[in-house]
Design an enzyme around this catalytic site. Structure first.
Site, PDB file in Angstrom:
ATOM      1  N   ASP A  41       0.789  -1.244   0.000  1.00 45.23           N
ATOM      2  CA  ASP A  41       0.000   0.000   0.000  1.00 45.23           C
ATOM      3  C   ASP A  41       0.824   1.298   0.000  1.00 45.23           C
ATOM      4  O   ASP A  41       1.797   1.406   0.752  1.00 45.23           O
ATOM      5  CB  ASP A  41      -0.880   0.078   1.254  1.00 45.23           C
ATOM      6  CG  ASP A  41      -1.551  -1.222   1.587  1.00 45.23           C
ATOM      7  OD1 ASP A  41      -1.497  -2.162   0.785  1.00 45.23           O
ATOM      8  OD2 ASP A  41      -2.118  -1.304   2.692  1.00 45.23           O
ATOM      9  N   GLN A  57       4.162   0.577   2.140  1.00 42.69           N
ATOM     10  CA  GLN A  57       4.380  -0.680   2.842  1.00 42.69           C
ATOM     11  C   GLN A  57       5.497  -1.432   2.146  1.00 42.69           C
ATOM     12  O   GLN A  57       5.465  -1.621   0.918  1.00 42.69           O
ATOM     13  CB  GLN A  57       3.094  -1.525   2.814  1.00 42.69           C
ATOM     14  CG  GLN A  57       2.011  -1.005   3.713  1.00 42.69           C
ATOM     15  CD  GLN A  57       2.362  -1.228   5.175  1.00 42.69           C
ATOM     16  OE1 GLN A  57       2.281  -2.336   5.681  1.00 42.69           O
ATOM     17  NE2 GLN A  57       2.764  -0.162   5.852  1.00 42.69           N
ATOM     18  N   TYR A 100       2.131  -1.171   9.956  1.00 45.94           N
ATOM     19  CA  TYR A 100       1.154  -1.321   8.883  1.00 45.94           C
ATOM     20  C   TYR A 100       0.665   0.040   8.384  1.00 45.94           C
ATOM     21  O   TYR A 100       1.054   1.089   8.894  1.00 45.94           O
ATOM     22  CB  TYR A 100      -0.006  -2.200   9.367  1.00 45.94           C
ATOM     23  CG  TYR A 100       0.258  -3.691   9.186  1.00 45.94           C
ATOM     24  CD1 TYR A 100       1.520  -4.179   8.851  1.00 45.94           C
ATOM     25  CD2 TYR A 100      -0.774  -4.612   9.339  1.00 45.94           C
ATOM     26  CE1 TYR A 100       1.737  -5.541   8.677  1.00 45.94           C
ATOM     27  CE2 TYR A 100      -0.560  -5.975   9.166  1.00 45.94           C
ATOM     28  CZ  TYR A 100       0.694  -6.431   8.840  1.00 45.94           C
ATOM     29  OH  TYR A 100       0.898  -7.778   8.664  1.00 45.94           O
ATOM     30  N   ARG A 159      -7.342  -1.433  11.505  1.00 44.21           N
ATOM     31  CA  ARG A 159      -6.070  -0.878  11.023  1.00 44.21           C
ATOM     32  C   ARG A 159      -6.264   0.191   9.961  1.00 44.21           C
ATOM     33  O   ARG A 159      -7.354   0.421   9.489  1.00 44.21           O
ATOM     34  CB  ARG A 159      -5.182  -1.999  10.469  1.00 44.21           C
ATOM     35  CG  ARG A 159      -5.789  -2.835   9.387  1.00 44.21           C
ATOM     36  CD  ARG A 159      -4.784  -3.869   8.872  1.00 44.21           C
ATOM     37  NE  ARG A 159      -5.431  -4.831   8.021  1.00 44.21           N
ATOM     38  CZ  ARG A 159      -5.897  -6.015   8.433  1.00 44.21           C
ATOM     39  NH1 ARG A 159      -5.751  -6.375   9.700  1.00 44.21           N
ATOM     40  NH2 ARG A 159      -6.500  -6.822   7.591  1.00 44.21           N
ATOM     41  N   ASP A 160      -5.136   0.779   9.586  1.00 50.43           N
ATOM     42  CA  ASP A 160      -5.029   1.720   8.464  1.00 50.43           C
ATOM     43  C   ASP A 160      -5.675   3.078   8.766  1.00 50.43           C
ATOM     44  O   ASP A 160      -6.592   3.529   8.058  1.00 50.43           O
ATOM     45  CB  ASP A 160      -5.626   1.121   7.170  1.00 50.43           C
ATOM     46  CG  ASP A 160      -5.155  -0.308   6.922  1.00 50.43           C
ATOM     47  OD1 ASP A 160      -4.045  -0.641   7.385  1.00 50.43           O
ATOM     48  OD2 ASP A 160      -5.893  -1.085   6.282  1.00 50.43           O
TER      49      ASP A 160
END
Ligand code: FRU
Length: 481
Positions: A41, A57, A100, A159-160
């Site tokens: 990503d 990433q 992440y 996440r993210d």
């Protein structure tokens, strides 16, 4: 805890010694990719004091997934780039199995990175922390650890974080999975970027619709585009249909209206962002000119990635070209950014008329090319790039099909979508990718392709009669410092 300095030295050494990666035939010319390892990503997209920062990433040690780092590159013009030291290495307890995905914002002349600290115990049980790192110079990041812990009622798949400023406060969305395996996006608010209040789910099952829509939603982004609110998200677990959801996981948008007073979002149906094979986990940001730009990962998790021929060269995946977003007649459009015109080299134009048969434009040999094609056709037509990647329009069915050989079996595989006519194709072909912007960006298709080295040219075919007005440019490489 590992020794960060030693790890970083090891990574620097790998970057310098991987000459296979640099020499391979599928190395891209005008796409961002790491010198070695696996990229996924795009993260932390931001422009700060004129400089664009693209983080990503990155698994520097091999071409598989695992404890991700944040790679970091910068540019001021999207053409001249500099590799920066990796921004985040997974060395602290709260991120030991990966730094992440996440995002960046500028506040009081410092760069704030929000990312997910991924932790697994000896039984592979996961914990996720939303973490903060801050930089004064855009190069060195000081980690402050978790600012958001796992909310009740959700699994460890949270996440993210994507952060933005609106209506006088900071907001954050994260992708989430409820304990009963339903995907949602969660909303938080903060006065200062440090203290976050959980406001509840923003979208997903039992919030904005009643049915199930995937078991996990990754990489949310939530922004205003010309008066329309867009939730961009990558849901996992949608069942494939004839014309939709054919990749392993999907990426798409919900459009509607955000009500900051109540923290609620009202929206319509889901629309896939891409009609091709590989576009996932995209992220957007607003640059200093006020443009909404998007970069995506030209890959999909678990989709044949170890069958990519670049794996033997020590690297896998790249990002899409940067794209500018706009809203036209209620539809999101994507176009390659204006700056990419600087890559244009030799220009040629030709008109190809096809009657009931095939015509070829074989004199075209460049592997990195931009094509702008206007099509006048009475019925169905097909176009092939380097005898590998096929674009065809079926006038009866009103479908647009992208076809390439399956990476493992070599058998043709297709993505077929219903469209509302095809008038123009704007194609950006690199050594191992095809991005096609249809009708000025109304539809976009993004795919990796691995043609034979010597395969060249364009072939056209038409059911009855078609004319293709082609403008073609050889494209130059991005410049790396
Ligand atoms: C999407 C994703 C994110 C996660 C990251 C890990 O591709 O699975 O949800 O943060 O990749 O690399």
């Amino acid at each position: 805890m590992s020794d960060e300095h030693a790890m970083r030295q090891d990574v620097e050494k790998r970057l310098k010694t991987n000459t296979d990666a640099m020499a391979g035939p599928f190395r891209q010319q005008f796409h961002l990719m790491p010198p070695v390892g696996l990229m996924n990503d795009p993260n932390g997209l931001v422009q700060w004091q004129g400089v664009y920062h693209v983080f990503y990433q990155w698994m520097p040690f091999d071409t598989g997934h695992g404890s991700k780092w944040w790679g970091h590159v910068t540019t001021t013009d999207w053409i001249h780039w500099e590799f920066m030291p990796p921004a985040l290495a997974p060395v602290q307890e709260f991120e030991k199995n990966g730094c992440y995905s996440g995002s960046a914002v500028v506040h009081e002349n410092q760069l704030y990175l929000f990312y997910t600290g991924n932790v697994k115990d000896e039984h592979e049980r996961r914990t996720s922390y939303q973490c903060l790192a801050v930089s004064r110079n855009g190069v060195d990041f000081k980690k402050y650890g978790p600012v958001i812990h796992q909310p009740d009622g959700y699994s460890a798949h949270v996440r993210d974080p994507k952060v933005w400023f609106e209506a006088g406060v900071w907001w954050l969305v994260i992708g989430a999975q409820r304990c009963d395996r339903e995907g949602q996006v969660l909303l938080y608010r903060s006065p200062d970027l440090w203290n976050w209040a959980f406001l509840g789910p923003l979208a997903g099952r039992d919030v904005t619709f009643s049915e199930s829509f995937g078991f996990m939603w990754e990489c949310p982004d939530f922004f205003e585009l010309e008066g329309t609110r867009v939730l961009l998200v990558s849901p996992q677990g949608l069942e494939a249909e004839t014309y939709r959801y054919r990749n392993q996981y999907q990426t798409g948008i919900f459009t509607g209206a955000f009500h900051p007073e109540t923290g609620t979002f009202t929206h319509g149906g889901f629309r896939e962002l891409d009609l091709g094979f590989e576009c996932y986990a995209p992220q957007t940001f607003e640059d200093e000119q006020g443009r909404r730009l998007l970069l995506g990962w030209m890959g999909v998790p678990e989709q044949q990635e170890q069958a990519h021929p670049t794996v033997s060269d020590g690297w896998v995946h790249c990002l899409t070209v940067p794209r500018e977003l706009s809203m036209r007649e209620g539809h999101l459009h994507q176009q390659p950014i204006e700056e990419y015109k600087q890559l244009r080299g030799t220009h040629t134009s030709t008109t190809v008329a096809v009657t009931n048969e095939t015509a070829a434009w074989a004199s075209w040999t460049a592997a990195a090319a931009e094509l702008y094609i206007e099509i006048e056709a009475e019925a169905s037509w097909t176009m092939a790039w380097r005898r590998y990647f096929h674009i065809s329009y079926d006038a009866g069915e009103q479908t647009l099909t992208f076809e390439r050989p399956d990476f493992e079996t070599g058998e043709p595989e297709q993505r077929v979508s219903r469209v509302n006519g095809v008038h123009t194709l704007h194609c950006l072909f690199d050594h191992s990718s095809a991005e096609v912007f249809v009708n000025g960006g109304e539809y976009v298709s993004t795919s990796r392709i691995f043609p034979e080295q010597e395969a060249a040219g364009l072939q056209f075919a038409a059911e009855v009669y078609a004319v293709f007005y082609v403008h073609a440019w050889e494209l130059q490489s991005l410049q790396w410092q």
